[in-house]
Design an enzyme around this catalytic site. Structure first.
Site, PDB file in Angstrom:
ATOM      1  N   ASP A 143       0.821  -1.207   0.000  1.00 34.99           N
ATOM      2  CA  ASP A 143       0.000   0.000   0.000  1.00 34.99           C
ATOM      3  C   ASP A 143       0.855   1.257   0.000  1.00 34.99           C
ATOM      4  O   ASP A 143       0.343   2.361  -0.170  1.00 34.99           O
ATOM      5  CB  ASP A 143      -0.944   0.007   1.215  1.00 34.99           C
ATOM      6  CG  ASP A 143      -2.293  -0.607   0.883  1.00 34.99           C
ATOM      7  OD1 ASP A 143      -2.532  -0.881  -0.310  1.00 34.99           O
ATOM      8  OD2 ASP A 143      -3.101  -0.799   1.808  1.00 34.99           O
ATOM      9  N   ASP A 454     -10.714  -7.141  10.681  1.00 31.88           N
ATOM     10  CA  ASP A 454     -10.604  -8.570  10.940  1.00 31.88           C
ATOM     11  C   ASP A 454     -11.736  -9.082  11.833  1.00 31.88           C
ATOM     12  O   ASP A 454     -12.440 -10.028  11.481  1.00 31.88           O
ATOM     13  CB  ASP A 454      -9.227  -8.905  11.556  1.00 31.88           C
ATOM     14  CG  ASP A 454      -8.792  -7.897  12.616  1.00 31.88           C
ATOM     15  OD1 ASP A 454      -9.579  -6.980  12.933  1.00 31.88           O
ATOM     16  OD2 ASP A 454      -7.670  -8.014  13.127  1.00 31.88           O
TER      17      ASP A 454
HETATM   18  O1  UPG Z   1      -3.656   1.146   4.724  1.00 33.26           O
HETATM   19  C1  UPG Z   1      -3.148   0.166   5.236  1.00 33.26           C
HETATM   20  C2  UPG Z   1      -2.860   0.088   6.615  1.00 33.26           C
HETATM   21  C3  UPG Z   1      -2.265  -1.054   7.110  1.00 33.26           C
HETATM   22  N1  UPG Z   1      -1.934  -2.084   6.298  1.00 33.26           N
HETATM   23  C4  UPG Z   1      -1.260  -3.281   6.853  1.00 33.26           C
HETATM   24  O2  UPG Z   1      -1.997  -3.823   7.911  1.00 33.26           O
HETATM   25  C5  UPG Z   1      -1.128  -4.543   8.765  1.00 33.26           C
HETATM   26  C6  UPG Z   1      -1.460  -4.276  10.201  1.00 33.26           C
HETATM   27  O3  UPG Z   1      -1.077  -2.988  10.553  1.00 33.26           O
HETATM   28  P1  UPG Z   1      -0.328  -2.634  11.927  1.00 33.26           P
HETATM   29  O4  UPG Z   1      -0.089  -1.189  11.917  1.00 33.26           O
HETATM   30  O5  UPG Z   1       0.801  -3.532  12.145  1.00 33.26           O
HETATM   31  O6  UPG Z   1      -1.491  -2.873  12.966  1.00 33.26           O
HETATM   32  P2  UPG Z   1      -1.602  -3.884  14.192  1.00 33.26           P
HETATM   33  O7  UPG Z   1      -2.423  -3.195  15.216  1.00 33.26           O
HETATM   34  O8  UPG Z   1      -0.330  -4.439  14.619  1.00 33.26           O
HETATM   35  O9  UPG Z   1      -2.500  -5.010  13.508  1.00 33.26           O
HETATM   36  C7  UPG Z   1      -3.472  -5.809  14.121  1.00 33.26           C
HETATM   37  O10 UPG Z   1      -4.755  -5.208  14.059  1.00 33.26           O
HETATM   38  C8  UPG Z   1      -5.228  -4.936  12.740  1.00 33.26           C
HETATM   39  C9  UPG Z   1      -6.636  -4.402  12.847  1.00 33.26           C
HETATM   40  O11 UPG Z   1      -6.682  -3.227  13.563  1.00 33.26           O
HETATM   41  C10 UPG Z   1      -5.205  -6.176  11.873  1.00 33.26           C
HETATM   42  O12 UPG Z   1      -5.496  -5.802  10.558  1.00 33.26           O
HETATM   43  C11 UPG Z   1      -3.854  -6.807  11.911  1.00 33.26           C
HETATM   44  O13 UPG Z   1      -3.809  -7.968  11.154  1.00 33.26           O
HETATM   45  C12 UPG Z   1      -3.489  -7.101  13.342  1.00 33.26           C
HETATM   46  O14 UPG Z   1      -2.210  -7.701  13.410  1.00 33.26           O
HETATM   47  C13 UPG Z   1       0.289  -4.149   8.399  1.00 33.26           C
HETATM   48  O15 UPG Z   1       0.913  -5.215   7.746  1.00 33.26           O
HETATM   49  C14 UPG Z   1       0.084  -2.985   7.454  1.00 33.26           C
HETATM   50  O16 UPG Z   1       1.067  -2.929   6.487  1.00 33.26           O
HETATM   51  C15 UPG Z   1      -2.225  -2.021   4.941  1.00 33.26           C
HETATM   52  O17 UPG Z   1      -1.916  -2.950   4.202  1.00 33.26           O
HETATM   53  N2  UPG Z   1      -2.817  -0.902   4.449  1.00 33.26           N
END
Ligand code: UPG
Ligand code: MN
EC number: 2.4.1.12
Length: 741
Positions: A143, A454
């Site tokens: 993204d 999710d």
């Molecule tokens: O516009 C976006 C924003 C985020 N991501 C991806 O989403 C994932 C999760 O983002 P992160 O910032 O690491 O959030 P976390 O809070 O660690 O993620 C948890 O919480 C999210 C929901 O809030 C779920 O989508 C994730 O799978 C879960 O691991 C990462 O790989 C990002 O690269 C995208 O692909 N596009």
């Protein structure tokens, strides 16, 4: 073997349930009785209208009603935990030649806070799974639309030719090269030594090249000449405004795509979906839906694994373990997804920011908590990374117990389309307007409009009749990166609590939409998370009001000599003991438990409060919820402090102002209130009428020690800013001087 002869022997997994739990019912009974008595006491002793402290009393009463109700909800995830054990040997014996295609989706969004080397290590780790290469396809969604990430992928697809056979030959684990080489060492006498060190050099060289490009911020002309795809990034391209880019870096169908040992390679695809300023891209949910369509054209694996870019595969057998659930003849047809726990490589000994979420996902034989508990009610929630789905279920299929879902790996009909042809077709599926007037993001694919795409998607799947599985093998399946600063942890929880609350207030409210569609216990289980945000106000009331009342000599709790003291004392002591026991038997240290209590307080008074306020603003149409990405890198100094478990404040944030205002208020009230009461009525009165109140203030002072340290004693960059400290003292003083109603 026919299914009739299989019986129990033929099952691909086993379920074990909780053991004799008489004491658990004793715990439930005594705390419940305690709460009821507390409520009775509050109702019976409410000060008359006009009497001092009536409002304070009412607020505390309301908070206690909420805590009791919330505690009841949490019982749902504790009353019937189950544990699952897959038998992958049986899977191989019976299904080795019928294994389905598996498509792995990895999401990344920003090359700065999610450096390409992190993402490609995840890619390389899943490429090395113990699974037939021709049935495995790996997709990276970028993204960030970054040429640097694309370059990383190009390098990774070349390195994979050596890495995959190396992993298979030596049974390498963890499968991520960075993690493997940083954690293992080999003796020079070992027969594998030369191969091992050659591989390490190959990896380090690649890493160096990628990091050099990242540092330079661009790709040299020399490298650009290596692949025509670099031309996609022209001067007009930026991360928020570009055409769709789909590049098949390794085409698994290509007979010439071989690793160094001559074996077939998995398919590797890079995708940056189209981005245009006037189209909302729906964050990770949008990326996953684009991947669903793109992959359907290229490999169409009936099983999908989704991983965040920082969460690499640690164990080689996770696909096979997950398949034991999907392919079990008796029960497999019920399951839509298999969720693995989120574990972290960078967690510290005492779990400073409580990011293990031990209680939510950990599983030990001794103890049964949230996820095994949810599993006992019909299946865990989908929590994003580390989850295997049936493609059909993710796309919206409704469960029908008469129809057995098949996992036949039907490749798409375009078997013979050329790779470039395929890229073009797939590119058209990753455009901004593709989803206009379709069910994508609604009834199809991952749902839009919710910061926890999710949880809401998994909930909808379960409401369509499907069940899910929680799988937590001994060897961690995936390892990711937990937040390393307090503000990252709090912001992450703000997103989660906000998203979960949105679910509660949407048509997907677990008790309404879930009614008749899932177990009542599972509805309760979901509500535990959906109500996170509501905990903010009662908790704030509880950490502020009793202290202020102490200051004004208003007693809010029964005195020690009263019978009413017993329910308070027993609820506090029994629930504290229970939670301590729960943590310790899950491998947490005593200090880890203490840190967890602190984080619980901090999350409730900041993340959840902000989540609540933002949700309300959102409902009124004043703001839109966003997705703040958690950074996967930190500066060296901050990282050092993290490793030493020193809390990181550093930045100025209104969250910190709230935390430190509460921290400042409590010692003031305790000392001054205690002084006044003792002067007026003597120490005996203080210790009997104000015991609970002063213990509450006292424990708040103890739990906030890191804040006093960070405000007054630390000088490093992670301390609390003077401006924050001054503001919080001012707020505490105002609260201190206000009259009590
Ligand atoms: O516009 C976006 C924003 C985020 N991501 C991806 O989403 C994932 C999760 O983002 P992160 O910032 O690491 O959030 P976390 O809070 O660690 O993620 C948890 O919480 C999210 C929901 O809030 C779920 O989508 C994730 O799978 C879960 O691991 C990462 O790989 C990002 O690269 C995208 O692909 N596009
Ligand atoms: Mn993350």
């Amino acid at each position: 073997m026919g299914s009739s002869e299989q019986g129990k022997e033929g099952r691909l997994f086993e379920i074990r349930g909780g053991k004799g739990r008489l004491w658990w019912w004793f715990y439930v009974g005594s705390v419940l009785l305690g709460f009821v008595l507390i409520w009775v006491y509050r109702a019976a002793h409410l000060p008359e209208a006009g009497e001092k402290g009536r409002w304070a009393w009412t607020a505390v009463f309301a908070a206690e009603l909420w805590f009791g109700f919330y505690w009841l909800l949490t019982l749902s995830v504790r009353w019937n935990p189950i544990y699952r054990f897959p038998f992958r040997d049986r899977l191989s014996q019976r299904f080795e030649d019928k294994l389905p295609g598996v498509d792995i989706f990895i999401c990344t969004a920003d090359p700065t806070i999610e450096p390409p080397t992190i993402a490609i290590n995840t890619v390389l780790s899943v490429l090395a799974y113990d699974y037939p290469s021709e049935k495995l396809s790996v997709y990276l969604s970028d993204d960030g639309g970054s040429i640097l990430t694309f370059y990383g992928m190009l390098e990774a697809s070349r390195f994979a030719k050596s890495w995959i056979p190396f992993c298979k030959k030596f049974g390498v684990e963890p499968l991520s090269p960075a993690a493997f080489f940083s954690r293992s060492a080999i003796s020079a006498h070992d027969p594998g030594f030369s191969e091992w060190s050659a591989m390490e050099k190959l990896y380090k060289d690649m890493e160096r090249r990628i990091n050099a490009a990242v540092e330079a911020g661009d790709i040299s002309e020399e490298i650009k000449a290596q692949h025509e795809a670099f031309s996609e990034w022209n001067f007009a391209t930026n991360s928020k405004d570009h055409q769709p880019i789909v590049k098949i870096l390794v085409d698994g169908r290509d007979r010439k795509a071989r690793d160094v040992e001559g074996y077939a390679l998995p398919t590797v695809v890079y995708m940056a979906r189209e981005k245009r300023p006037k189209y909302h891209h729906n964050f990770k949910a949008g990326a996953l839906n684009a991947l669903l369509r793109v992959s359907a054209e290229i490999s169409n694996g009936p099983i999908i694994l989704n991983l965040d870019c920082d969460m690499y595969a640690n164990s080689a057998s996770s696909i096979r373990d997950a398949l034991c659930f999907f392919m079990d003849e008796e029960r497999g047809h019920d399951y839509a997804f298999v969720q693995y726990p989120q574990r972290f490589t960078n967690s510290t000994k005492h779990n400073l920011y409580a990011s293990f979420m031990t209680i939510i996902q950990q599983n030990s034989d001794a103890l049964k908590v949230d996820f095994p508990g949810l599993d006992g009610q019909g299946g865990p929630a989908y929590t994003g990374t580390g989850c295997f789905h049936r493609r059909e279920c993710l796309q919206g299929k409704i469960f029908d117990k008469k129809v057995k879902v098949e996992l036949k790996g039907k490749r798409p009909k375009i078997e013979d389309a050329s790779a470039s042809n395929l890229e073009e077709i797939a590119g058209n599926l990753a455009t901004c307007n593709y989803e206009e007037n379709t069910q994508w993001g609604k009834e199809m694919g991952v749902k839009y409009g919710c910061p926890v795409e999710d949880v809401i998607t998994g909930f909808a799947i379960q409401c369509r009749g499907w069940k899910s599985v929680y799988c937590n093998p001994k060897t961690e399946a995936f390892l990711g990166l937990a937040p390393t600063t307090l503000s990252q942890a709090l912001v992450q929880h703000k997103r989660w609590s906000e998203g979960d609350l949105q679910i509660l207030l949407s048509k997907y409210c677990p008790f309404l939409y879930g009614h008749g569609r899932m177990n009542f216990g599972l509805q309760m289980g979901y509500t535990v998370y959906c109500c996170w945000a509501f905990n903010s106000l009662p908790t704030l009331a509880y950490v502020v009001i009793p202290s202020i009342c102490l200051l004004h000599g208003i007693s809010l709790f029964p005195s020690v000599s009263s019978y009413w003291f017993i329910p308070f004392a027993s609820v506090i002591s029994i629930s504290t003991t229970y939670s301590l026991w729960e943590s310790i038997t899950n491998g947490e240290t005593l200090q880890g438990w203490w840190n967890e209590q602190r984080m619980k307080l901090y999350k409730r008074t900041t993340s959840y409060l902000f989540g609540l306020v933002d949700t309300i603003l959102n409902l009124m149409g004043i703001s839109n919820s966003t997705f703040v990405i958690t950074p996967k890198v930190a500066d060296e100094e901050a990282l050092k402090r993290y490793e030493q478990e020193i809390m990181e404040f550093g930045s100025a944030s209104p969250m910190f102002t709230i935390l430190s205002a509460v921290a400042m208020l409590n010692p003031l009230c305790l000392v001054e209130g205690g002084r006044r009461v003792i002067m007026e009525a003597g120490f005996g009165a203080f210790s009997s009428r104000f015991l609970l109140q002063s213990m509450l203030s006292g424990s708040l002072v103890l739990i906030n020690l890191p804040i006093y340290q960070a405000s007054f004693f630390r000088t490093d960059k992670g301390c609390i800013r003077t401006s924050t400290t001054l503001a919080s003292i001012a707020i505490a003083m105002i609260a201190f001087l206000l009259p009590v109603m």
